[in-house]
Enzyme design. Sequence first.
Site, mmCIF file in Angstrom:
data_model
loop_
_atom_site.group_PDB
_atom_site.id
_atom_site.type_symbol
_atom_site.label_atom_id
_atom_site.label_comp_id
_atom_site.label_asym_id
_atom_site.label_seq_id
_atom_site.Cartn_x
_atom_site.Cartn_y
_atom_site.Cartn_z
ATOM 1 N N PRO B 11 -3.597 -3.328 20.288
ATOM 2 C CA PRO B 11 -4.761 -4.177 20.415
ATOM 3 C C PRO B 11 -4.764 -5.354 19.252
ATOM 4 O O PRO B 11 -4.332 -5.366 18.155
ATOM 5 C CB PRO B 11 -6.127 -3.254 19.850
ATOM 6 C CG PRO B 11 -5.254 -2.085 19.349
ATOM 7 C CD PRO B 11 -3.945 -2.108 19.852
ATOM 8 N N ASN B 12 -5.236 -6.436 19.535
ATOM 9 C CA ASN B 12 -5.401 -7.938 18.907
ATOM 10 C C ASN B 12 -4.161 -8.428 18.634
ATOM 11 O O ASN B 12 -4.367 -9.634 18.100
ATOM 12 C CB ASN B 12 -6.087 -7.500 17.555
ATOM 13 C CG ASN B 12 -7.668 -7.007 17.738
ATOM 14 O OD1 ASN B 12 -8.490 -7.790 18.593
ATOM 15 N ND2 ASN B 12 -8.177 -5.911 17.108
ATOM 16 N N ARG B 19 -5.016 -14.652 13.905
ATOM 17 C CA ARG B 19 -5.609 -13.779 13.146
ATOM 18 C C ARG B 19 -5.142 -13.557 11.900
ATOM 19 O O ARG B 19 -3.792 -13.308 11.653
ATOM 20 C CB ARG B 19 -5.488 -12.344 13.768
ATOM 21 C CG ARG B 19 -5.911 -11.257 13.159
ATOM 22 C CD ARG B 19 -5.513 -9.944 13.853
ATOM 23 N NE ARG B 19 -6.133 -8.773 13.257
ATOM 24 C CZ ARG B 19 -5.466 -7.606 13.467
ATOM 25 N NH1 ARG B 19 -4.293 -7.342 14.210
ATOM 26 N NH2 ARG B 19 -5.864 -6.410 12.828
ATOM 27 N N TYR B 24 -0.719 -11.677 8.666
ATOM 28 C CA TYR B 24 0.324 -11.310 9.651
ATOM 29 C C TYR B 24 1.209 -12.475 9.867
ATOM 30 O O TYR B 24 1.988 -12.418 10.709
ATOM 31 C CB TYR B 24 -0.268 -10.974 10.666
ATOM 32 C CG TYR B 24 -1.277 -9.909 10.840
ATOM 33 C CD1 TYR B 24 -0.752 -8.601 10.905
ATOM 34 C CD2 TYR B 24 -2.489 -10.123 10.800
ATOM 35 C CE1 TYR B 24 -1.931 -7.494 10.843
ATOM 36 C CE2 TYR B 24 -3.540 -9.154 10.570
ATOM 37 C CZ TYR B 24 -2.948 -7.488 10.625
ATOM 38 O OH TYR B 24 -3.835 -6.488 10.785
ATOM 39 N N ASN B 75 4.443 -0.886 18.162
ATOM 40 C CA ASN B 75 3.174 -1.188 17.385
ATOM 41 C C ASN B 75 1.999 -1.014 17.800
ATOM 42 O O ASN B 75 1.404 -1.933 18.596
ATOM 43 C CB ASN B 75 3.569 -2.757 17.031
ATOM 44 C CG ASN B 75 2.615 -3.199 16.160
ATOM 45 O OD1 ASN B 75 1.631 -2.429 15.538
ATOM 46 N ND2 ASN B 75 2.862 -4.312 15.396
ATOM 47 N N ALA B 78 -4.248 -1.194 15.534
ATOM 48 C CA ALA B 78 -5.551 -0.234 15.168
ATOM 49 C C ALA B 78 -5.280 1.166 15.503
ATOM 50 O O ALA B 78 -5.754 1.984 14.984
ATOM 51 C CB ALA B 78 -6.641 -0.838 15.530
ATOM 52 N N GLU B 99 8.316 3.272 15.054
ATOM 53 C CA GLU B 99 6.992 2.590 14.955
ATOM 54 C C GLU B 99 7.112 1.457 14.013
ATOM 55 O O GLU B 99 7.847 1.369 12.913
ATOM 56 C CB GLU B 99 6.236 3.797 14.115
ATOM 57 C CG GLU B 99 4.757 3.415 13.771
ATOM 58 C CD GLU B 99 4.210 4.464 12.946
ATOM 59 O OE1 GLU B 99 4.693 5.483 12.857
ATOM 60 O OE2 GLU B 99 2.942 4.346 12.484
ATOM 61 N N HIS B 101 5.359 -1.872 12.036
ATOM 62 C CA HIS B 101 4.041 -2.548 11.583
ATOM 63 C C HIS B 101 4.569 -3.836 11.090
ATOM 64 O O HIS B 101 5.357 -3.978 10.020
ATOM 65 C CB HIS B 101 3.280 -1.549 10.428
ATOM 66 C CG HIS B 101 2.766 -0.532 11.131
ATOM 67 N ND1 HIS B 101 1.654 -0.351 11.990
ATOM 68 C CD2 HIS B 101 3.220 0.754 10.932
ATOM 69 C CE1 HIS B 101 1.547 0.886 12.347
ATOM 70 N NE2 HIS B 101 2.452 1.451 11.952
ATOM 71 N N ARG B 108 -2.932 -2.301 2.203
ATOM 72 C CA ARG B 108 -4.441 -2.569 2.958
ATOM 73 C C ARG B 108 -5.575 -1.467 2.823
ATOM 74 O O ARG B 108 -5.295 -0.620 1.751
ATOM 75 C CB ARG B 108 -4.054 -2.888 4.440
ATOM 76 C CG ARG B 108 -3.011 -4.164 4.382
ATOM 77 C CD ARG B 108 -2.695 -4.553 5.917
ATOM 78 N NE ARG B 108 -4.043 -5.083 6.523
ATOM 79 C CZ ARG B 108 -4.159 -5.348 7.917
ATOM 80 N NH1 ARG B 108 -3.181 -4.943 8.527
ATOM 81 N NH2 ARG B 108 -5.028 -5.730 8.164
#
Lengths: 144, 144, 144, 144, 144, 144, 144, 144, 144, 144, 144, 144
Positions: B11-12, B19, B24, B75, B78, B99, B101, B108
Amino acid sequence: MRKKILVIHGPNLNLLGVREPQVYGAQTLDAVNGEIMDLGRRLELDVDIFQSNHEGEIVETIQNARGRHHGLILNAAAYTHTSIAIRDAVALLDIPVVEVHLSNIYKREPFRHHSLLADVVTGQITGFGGRGYLLGIHALSGLI
Amino acid sequence: MRKKILVIHGPNLNLLGVREPQVYGAQTLDAVNGEIMDLGRRLELDVDIFQSNHEGEIVETIQNARGRHHGLILNAAAYTHTSIAIRDAVALLDIPVVEVHLSNIYKREPFRHHSLLADVVTGQITGFGGRGYLLGIHALSGLI
Amino acid sequence: MRKKILVIHGPNLNLLGVREPQVYGAQTLDAVNGEIMDLGRRLELDVDIFQSNHEGEIVETIQNARGRHHGLILNAAAYTHTSIAIRDAVALLDIPVVEVHLSNIYKREPFRHHSLLADVVTGQITGFGGRGYLLGIHALSGLI
Amino acid sequence: MRKKILVIHGPNLNLLGVREPQVYGAQTLDAVNGEIMDLGRRLELDVDIFQSNHEGEIVETIQNARGRHHGLILNAAAYTHTSIAIRDAVALLDIPVVEVHLSNIYKREPFRHHSLLADVVTGQITGFGGRGYLLGIHALSGLI
Amino acid sequence: MRKKILVIHGPNLNLLGVREPQVYGAQTLDAVNGEIMDLGRRLELDVDIFQSNHEGEIVETIQNARGRHHGLILNAAAYTHTSIAIRDAVALLDIPVVEVHLSNIYKREPFRHHSLLADVVTGQITGFGGRGYLLGIHALSGLI
Amino acid sequence: MRKKILVIHGPNLNLLGVREPQVYGAQTLDAVNGEIMDLGRRLELDVDIFQSNHEGEIVETIQNARGRHHGLILNAAAYTHTSIAIRDAVALLDIPVVEVHLSNIYKREPFRHHSLLADVVTGQITGFGGRGYLLGIHALSGLI
Amino acid sequence: MRKKILVIHGPNLNLLGVREPQVYGAQTLDAVNGEIMDLGRRLELDVDIFQSNHEGEIVETIQNARGRHHGLILNAAAYTHTSIAIRDAVALLDIPVVEVHLSNIYKREPFRHHSLLADVVTGQITGFGGRGYLLGIHALSGLI
Amino acid sequence: MRKKILVIHGPNLNLLGVREPQVYGAQTLDAVNGEIMDLGRRLELDVDIFQSNHEGEIVETIQNARGRHHGLILNAAAYTHTSIAIRDAVALLDIPVVEVHLSNIYKREPFRHHSLLADVVTGQITGFGGRGYLLGIHALSGLI
Amino acid sequence: MRKKILVIHGPNLNLLGVREPQVYGAQTLDAVNGEIMDLGRRLELDVDIFQSNHEGEIVETIQNARGRHHGLILNAAAYTHTSIAIRDAVALLDIPVVEVHLSNIYKREPFRHHSLLADVVTGQITGFGGRGYLLGIHALSGLI
Amino acid sequence: MRKKILVIHGPNLNLLGVREPQVYGAQTLDAVNGEIMDLGRRLELDVDIFQSNHEGEIVETIQNARGRHHGLILNAAAYTHTSIAIRDAVALLDIPVVEVHLSNIYKREPFRHHSLLADVVTGQITGFGGRGYLLGIHALSGLI
Amino acid sequence: MRKKILVIHGPNLNLLGVREPQVYGAQTLDAVNGEIMDLGRRLELDVDIFQSNHEGEIVETIQNARGRHHGLILNAAAYTHTSIAIRDAVALLDIPVVEVHLSNIYKREPFRHHSLLADVVTGQITGFGGRGYLLGIHALSGLI
Amino acid sequence: MRKKILVIHGPNLNLLGVREPQVYGAQTLDAVNGEIMDLGRRLELDVDIFQSNHEGEIVETIQNARGRHHGLILNAAAYTHTSIAIRDAVALLDIPVVEVHLSNIYKREPFRHHSLLADVVTGQITGFGGRGYLLGIHALSGLI
């Protein structure tokens, strides 16, 4: 040019007035939306209203507010407490966002006391029933 | 026969480059996907790419990788931190899963430090921006 | 008039019999559903069955049971532990609801030990594989 | 001028290939170091390699990298989870640092899930065995 | 040869029907036991029933089931949450064990939410009053 | 061939008899070592004894016991509670290891109640002063 | 006058050798008691042995040791972790008390890691099977 | 006879003035030590100064202060939060000990808020940069 | 008869506009109070305003509102998080109470995230600066 | 008709006056009981007194008070902190129950600070030694 | 112009020398204040001293230091651990603030280990009795 | 000479009989005080009574009891749970102190279950309404 705001109602709010009226009051979502539209007209704001039970749809509706709306009223209901995806979408926006809850979430189950949104919105209005949306629009109108 | 791998963006990530670029980076998702496809060609791997903001769609895309792909780059953004459903779908696969990121999630908010996927994937690559996908494909190519 | 009940299978249960058979057994969802329909016939109950990997669809299917079904068997799978939205939808119903889990969730990872549904359902049946649905229907038939 | 990188192996890694091969693989540290040197040559990087079981020596080796190396690959092994002194030394550096773990630390004991280094390094690569060092050098080569 | 099962009622259940009827219902233990015996006859199972307020007696009754009974229905009541000794005795058995609770323990005080038995029994049935024993016997009959 | 065992004394034990005698007794380390050597002779065991205040030295001494000693008595003192590196070295061994503590660590500060070694050693002897080493050698002699 | 010691075996130890032999070994309680009596004779100690599954009986047996025995070996088994009453009875004694556990309790479930007795006994011996009782008697003989 | 005090600087303090000057100030360790020696001369105290990055060396330097120094100024830096071995060595001393920290540790990461030394030293001085050592010597001079 | 409301400002709010203007804005308390009085006039409400730094005075001012005011706006500032005495006084009232916070308390230190008042007031308005009082008065005017 | 009350003394109280007199005082249980009987006579109450070290016996004695006694004084000693069974028995009664503790349990070990009975009894009297029973009878006499 | 500093003594410090002299020493507050005034004269600083048992008065005294004093010595005693209001007042100041505690708070009850002031003051001096104020003034004199 | 005792009522108790009568009963503070004075006369004790809503005033009233009163009855109400300052003042006294609570605080919100006073008073009486003061005076009269 008139300002434009977006109001998002989260999961199960389509049943407002039906669901546990002793908690949320007997007013239906249509009635609440009617009052929201009225206030929009009085304040000369264009208002879009959206309801969804799907986390992904709410994420995308928030994404699409970028460049289109000047403020957001967000009652994410149950997703308030579980959705980092919605939080991330809110953090994308650079317009004021008001988090609204109908009931006083601090009088309810402990898992409703923590909002994943609270520290990325502008402010929070809690516990005033459907009237909370109207207070939120007043708050927005002072910020945009 | 050429090996086939699947890359899933959560998502996003459709708004990558827009963003919070300080978190990012300014590269868009299209640009990242272009580099992924290039590397696939160089390593003679077929690559499918999928992005969704919907938890259920990601679950089903992972389910469908069974018998179709030889490796998965995931990835989940969220949903990494909140979705047991995606975790369960990953646990269904018997192919290597990496995985990825973009940002260093350990710099964070605390709720991003814990991944529900970490102990069902093969390995994790964190903090190298869009380049992380490319490292992940290198890692997969050594495993399949 | 015949009573009508609803059975909901949550995420990844479409792969029952495939996914980790050492945990969930080798019986497929179709086989389980067949037994459910048989028992329904024997007990003279109409049975509707629904499977989804989407939280929002499960929320809406539960909402629609209002005024239509006399009992609900709910195996929310992974969403059991993460979805307040499904919990809120269940709390809307005024019919008996039986929470079913195929595996003994208390023998598994700690994050599966806590159910967000447990205190809004009538009762819980855990650990008896596909047979748990049949026990649940027996339980419902005594309550409706 | 050729770039120079430093690779540090922490405690007990001198016994790699001997120690719990089901966890870390059967490759010895010499074999891993050979592959690291090969890749360094291919990428035209000078590579220094250091192993120690002593926290203080690792601290000083990191301190000495200042002004001497352009990147650091650090597998602090057990000290990852207990050494604030190593963390402080890493924080002194202004070169990219890649944290590498051979095994997927999230599949192991809970006290290995938390890294004291994770939020002061550039990125983390976990779970790919000796190959993780090579991925780390690739990552560094894109950063220096 | 007929199969033989054992039903154990824990502390204070001798006062069933008397104690907090709003929680446990008005049915007495004798009435519940009558229904259990009836069902046993219908399913052609021999049923032994035992009630005790003493942890040690329950431990020994469970020990003695070894080699004598083919299944156990256990409602350890308050000892569910405090007795490792009963848990250890259950772990000694190699027959199916069904944990039964009359009330939905997840609607009650937090110290009743955790069962020390749950991960050593076959399955758990909670919240269906005296009927829970009958569902448990049905479950057992499918397992022995 | 005579069996060979290793005894390791951790940090600050060089000051035994000096340091807080009300906690550890007035016997010096030399006196304790004398009794250890005597018992070794009586049981026809070769005994090596080592003391260090350096975590890294203890790690390496344990590593070197591989293939050289048939049993290990380990009093890691303060490092018991903080050293994953020593734990990892112990896990490398395939000989019996007895963890010894002079004082009853459960009567002391909470941070001394948890041992990082306890679940990788064979057994633990706590609270019997210098005599604990002798009991540990008796225990080892029955295991090797 | 000969010294007299008491050995108490807690709940479920009557089934030693039967219960989970992979955890506790195949030696029966009678065999263990035989070895205890032999060692008592060799050390010229009178030994009383008691087993019970009842917390109250263990409390009273400990109370009665006052003025009658010179030392106590106590394996309270499951009650180690739950019985403040036994702890209080131990605290009444002014003779040395050795806490014994057959298995290494630190390799087992977390609720077995904490002993309510540990800080009121003289010392603890854990993980050496039936031999732990003999080490305990050796320890006592040096203390009385 | 002149009194003699010992000042110990822990890990990474050899890089004072270099390391994160916004946290620790730009003054080098040599400059700080010069001010310490000056103050010693003014107060007619002999001062020994020691810096080490090795936990074991700090332990032994503290041990050796016994019978040789009349007071200790200890800035254990990172080891403040992780070393029970240093704590145990401090507890061995019967001279006043002042714990000094350059930065205000309570404004930093949570793992720096807890000192393992704080309850075995005489007092603590935090947050005044290099000047903290001088205040510590003043404090010592009033105590010895 | 005109309705009468009470506005209470808690500790340090007398310095509004002075104190951390980046957090609370540059508007002084007098300016805020002026806007409050203006709105009162417009809504035909009598408004009493009170500021105190003393917990006891705030308790008594709330007690005295009984029978005298029809609504309360309460910004208890720091006492929000520490005063059960103020909470008890609020619980005494049977008039609507609106809790107001100038800043978004969920963006600040964790100890400001929990309000002892939240579950005894009618609703909460957070994060809109001095405007929050005006929204609160609008909310009250709909409730009294 | 004279009122009848029951006094229950829990585990180890049979040794009152013997056990840790610095905590519980030197008065024996017989002496305390004598004073209780005297006060009963003065207040014209019939008094039954019961002591047991067995949780099950205390449960049953409380059960039997139903319909027989008009008030209960309960000092459950160690079981106060561990017995949900006794709590459940108390909750069965509809007569006033006074919880008594001889020592101030809040000055003792943390596990004695929490009573499982406190929220099902009428009131609690703590810290006044044997006199606490007499105060409890005074309290009861005002309630029955 | 001479610099002016303020010293604040919190609750119960008016009884210094009387209250628990084994913790705080036998020196009275007057004696401590005499030494403070003497040192002020020697350092050519004007010193104001204030003691209060009232949280609100301390808040206001700190507020009034703005623009009037150049430094603050604050021993908030019990309020250190409970008063966010005092913390907020300190955060208002832009002069150096030294937090002083007479006793070593880390040797005392756990609730005294955490200071709500520590991260808003310049530095902290703990454990040196009345002398701590003098060290604090020395520290201030170097900062103003 | 007659003994003199002090009774202190904490915040909001001035409204006793008004505030939540279902919790505290309908008796006013004057009525309670009347009964206290009567009992004082009967027991030939001089009684001073004080009520305050201010933490600082309660601190000072307790301080002044030194040398003036022979016993203290303290109902600190809300401050029981938040005031270390009152705790410190109580610890200053060397007379018996009885903590009284009108309601059973263990039946109320969790934050009322912990008393900061409980381990510095002589004893505690909870749950008997206004009668608790009278029991407290009886308790005091046996102690002074």
